[in-house]
Design a protein around this motif. Structure first.
Motif, PDB file in Angstrom:
ATOM      1  N   LEU A 101       0.948  -1.599   0.093  1.00 13.80           N
ATOM      2  CA  LEU A 101       0.442   0.174   0.222  1.00 13.80           C
ATOM      3  C   LEU A 101       1.150   1.098   0.041  1.00 13.80           C
ATOM      4  O   LEU A 101       0.810   2.132  -0.681  1.00 13.80           O
ATOM      5  N   PHE A 102       2.544   1.936   0.886  1.00 22.16           N
ATOM      6  CA  PHE A 102       2.324   2.822   1.347  1.00 22.16           C
ATOM      7  C   PHE A 102       3.633   2.263  -0.112  1.00 22.16           C
ATOM      8  O   PHE A 102       4.065   3.953  -1.324  1.00 22.16           O
ATOM      9  N   LEU A 103       3.886   1.419  -1.175  1.00 23.97           N
ATOM     10  CA  LEU A 103       4.427   1.536  -2.546  1.00 23.97           C
ATOM     11  C   LEU A 103       3.415   2.271  -3.611  1.00 23.97           C
ATOM     12  O   LEU A 103       3.758   2.741  -4.473  1.00 23.97           O
ATOM     13  N   ALA A 104       2.535   1.901  -3.488  1.00 28.41           N
ATOM     14  CA  ALA A 104       1.508   2.353  -3.956  1.00 28.41           C
ATOM     15  C   ALA A 104       1.210   3.579  -4.295  1.00 28.41           C
ATOM     16  O   ALA A 104       1.183   4.363  -5.245  1.00 28.41           O
ATOM     17  N   MET A 121      -7.553  -4.890  -1.405  1.00 24.78           N
ATOM     18  CA  MET A 121      -8.460  -6.149  -1.097  1.00 24.78           C
ATOM     19  C   MET A 121      -7.716  -7.684  -0.244  1.00 24.78           C
ATOM     20  O   MET A 121      -8.219  -8.685   0.831  1.00 24.78           O
ATOM     21  N   GLY A 122      -6.799  -7.371  -0.683  1.00 23.36           N
ATOM     22  CA  GLY A 122      -5.204  -7.953  -0.343  1.00 23.36           C
ATOM     23  C   GLY A 122      -5.138  -7.948   1.551  1.00 23.36           C
ATOM     24  O   GLY A 122      -4.864  -8.563   2.180  1.00 23.36           O
ATOM     25  N   VAL A 128      -8.410  -9.812   8.038  1.00 24.05           N
ATOM     26  CA  VAL A 128      -9.541 -11.291   8.759  1.00 24.05           C
ATOM     27  C   VAL A 128      -8.901 -12.389   8.736  1.00 24.05           C
ATOM     28  O   VAL A 128      -9.195 -13.341   9.819  1.00 24.05           O
ATOM     29  N   LEU A 129      -7.989 -12.399   8.270  1.00 19.20           N
ATOM     30  CA  LEU A 129      -6.637 -13.646   8.589  1.00 19.20           C
ATOM     31  C   LEU A 129      -6.486 -13.902  10.329  1.00 19.20           C
ATOM     32  O   LEU A 129      -6.740 -15.358  10.843  1.00 19.20           O
ATOM     33  N   ALA A 265      -8.844 -16.434   1.283  1.00 23.15           N
ATOM     34  CA  ALA A 265      -9.920 -15.633  -0.069  1.00 23.15           C
ATOM     35  C   ALA A 265      -9.350 -14.691  -0.663  1.00 23.15           C
ATOM     36  O   ALA A 265      -9.180 -14.495  -1.535  1.00 23.15           O
ATOM     37  N   CYS A 266     -10.325 -13.907   0.397  1.00 24.62           N
ATOM     38  CA  CYS A 266      -9.276 -12.096   0.146  1.00 24.62           C
ATOM     39  C   CYS A 266      -7.954 -12.206  -0.756  1.00 24.62           C
ATOM     40  O   CYS A 266      -8.071 -11.056  -1.402  1.00 24.62           O
ATOM     41  N   ILE A 267      -7.223 -12.076  -0.095  1.00 24.43           N
ATOM     42  CA  ILE A 267      -5.373 -11.892   0.036  1.00 24.43           C
ATOM     43  C   ILE A 267      -5.381 -13.039  -1.404  1.00 24.43           C
ATOM     44  O   ILE A 267      -4.405 -11.844  -2.341  1.00 24.43           O
ATOM     45  N   LEU A 268      -6.228 -14.261  -1.611  1.00 19.77           N
ATOM     46  CA  LEU A 268      -5.531 -14.625  -2.974  1.00 19.77           C
ATOM     47  C   LEU A 268      -6.519 -14.182  -3.783  1.00 19.77           C
ATOM     48  O   LEU A 268      -5.853 -13.970  -4.891  1.00 19.77           O
ATOM     49  N   LEU A 269      -7.546 -13.454  -3.496  1.00 18.66           N
ATOM     50  CA  LEU A 269      -8.276 -12.526  -4.727  1.00 18.66           C
ATOM     51  C   LEU A 269      -7.273 -11.210  -5.400  1.00 18.66           C
ATOM     52  O   LEU A 269      -7.477 -10.467  -6.420  1.00 18.66           O
TER      53      LEU A 269
END
Length: 296
Positions: A101-104, A121-122, A128-129, A265-269
């Motif tokens: 996020l910081f890179l972006a 989402m990631g 959540v994880l 699932a959120c991370i993978l997506l």
């Protein structure tokens, strides 16, 4: 193919280093750990560079390389080691996942709306994880980790902007050696190298951090940051908590909650949205439709 191999290495190996750091700081101080980790790793990397007959950095290039090493390995790793004495390794991995996020935010070039959705989402998936752990981070530790993530992003982009023609292992060897020496000086002023009796577990953890965490994973990340957009390369941090949770279940008997599955699932997506490009038909189709509307 080599870039994907480097990405896999950074994702898996660095995910395991949070557990190794947690074991190592049972004996070593934060800066002491950085010193005993990066001085041997730097010497080893320079030896590898010499064996490969790589070009050594020039005096003009060394200040830029040294600054990257001080930022990424000296300051950031020192902050992580200090924070892990106050928060769990899982929380450390979660807040470390703010790196992409910081890179972006610092370098948004080349990111389309799909990639921004994937980054968000990631990170949501990481939260959540780790939510079932029920461990609220200490404010000081959490602040140190967020600062570390932002400095890591800055150091990565600085290194990319000031890329040089020196050999790969020669470059990271200088970075690690400079960071290790400065960490040794900092350790002498902040409590020494260790704060307890050395034990086999902490020494084994340091050995793992030197060989796998530093020589293997760090060299893979530096290579990856040069050949991929930094925000895309930074999504390695989303895989780290997954690895950390699995290792916690395997080595420390931690429970895997069913509530963790939505996070996975959120991370993978999220990673898929960042890493997988749109089909050409969709991209060109949308562009053609936009051109038609403008012509009308």
């Amino acid at each position: 193919m080599l870039a994907w191999l480097a990405y896999l290495t950074a994702s898996v190996v660095w995910g395991s280093t949070f557990l190794a750091i947690a074991f190592a700081i049972e004996t070593f101080t934060p800066f002491g750990l950085s010193a005993v980790r990066f001085i041997p790793a730097g010497i080893l990397a320079l030896l590898i560079g010499q064996i490969r007959k790589e070009r050594f950095p020039s005096w003009r290039e060394i200040p830029h390389i040294a600054l990257v090493g001080i930022t990424l390995l000296g300051v950031c790793m020192g902050l992580i080691g200090w924070a892990e004495g106050r928060v769990s390794s899982g929380v450390t991995a979660a807040l470390g996942a703010t790196v992409p996020l910081f890179l972006a935010l610092m370098d948004p070039r080349g990111l389309d709306p799909k990639a921004w959705c994937g980054l968000g989402m990631g990170f949501l998936g990481v939260l959540v994880l780790l939510w079932p752990s029920g461990q609220g981070p200490a404010l000081s530790g959490a602040a140190a980790l967020v600062l570390s993530a932002s400095l890591w992003a800055y150091g990565t982009l600085y290194g990319k902007r000031h890329a040089d023609e020196s050999g790969h292992f020669s470059q990271i060897g200088v970075e690690m050696l400079v960071a290790g020496v400065l960490s040794l000086l900092a350790a002498s002023l902040t409590g020494g190298i260790s704060h307890g009796t050395w034990n086999p577990r902490s020494l084994l953890a340091v050995g793992y951090l030197i060989t796998f965490g530093s020589i293997l994973a760090y060299s893979a990340y530096i290579y990856l940051s040069k050949v991929w957009p930094c925000a895309k390369a930074g999504t390695y941090a989303y895989w780290n908590p997954i690895v950390g949770v699995l290792l916690g279940c395997w080595f420390r008997g931690e429970t895997f909650h069913a509530r963790m599955l939505p996070g996975l699932a959120c991370i993978l997506l999220g990673v898929a949205l960042v890493q997988i490009p749109w089909p050409k038909a969709l991209r060109f189709g949308s562009a053609n439709q936009g051109a038609k509307q403008i012509s009308r």
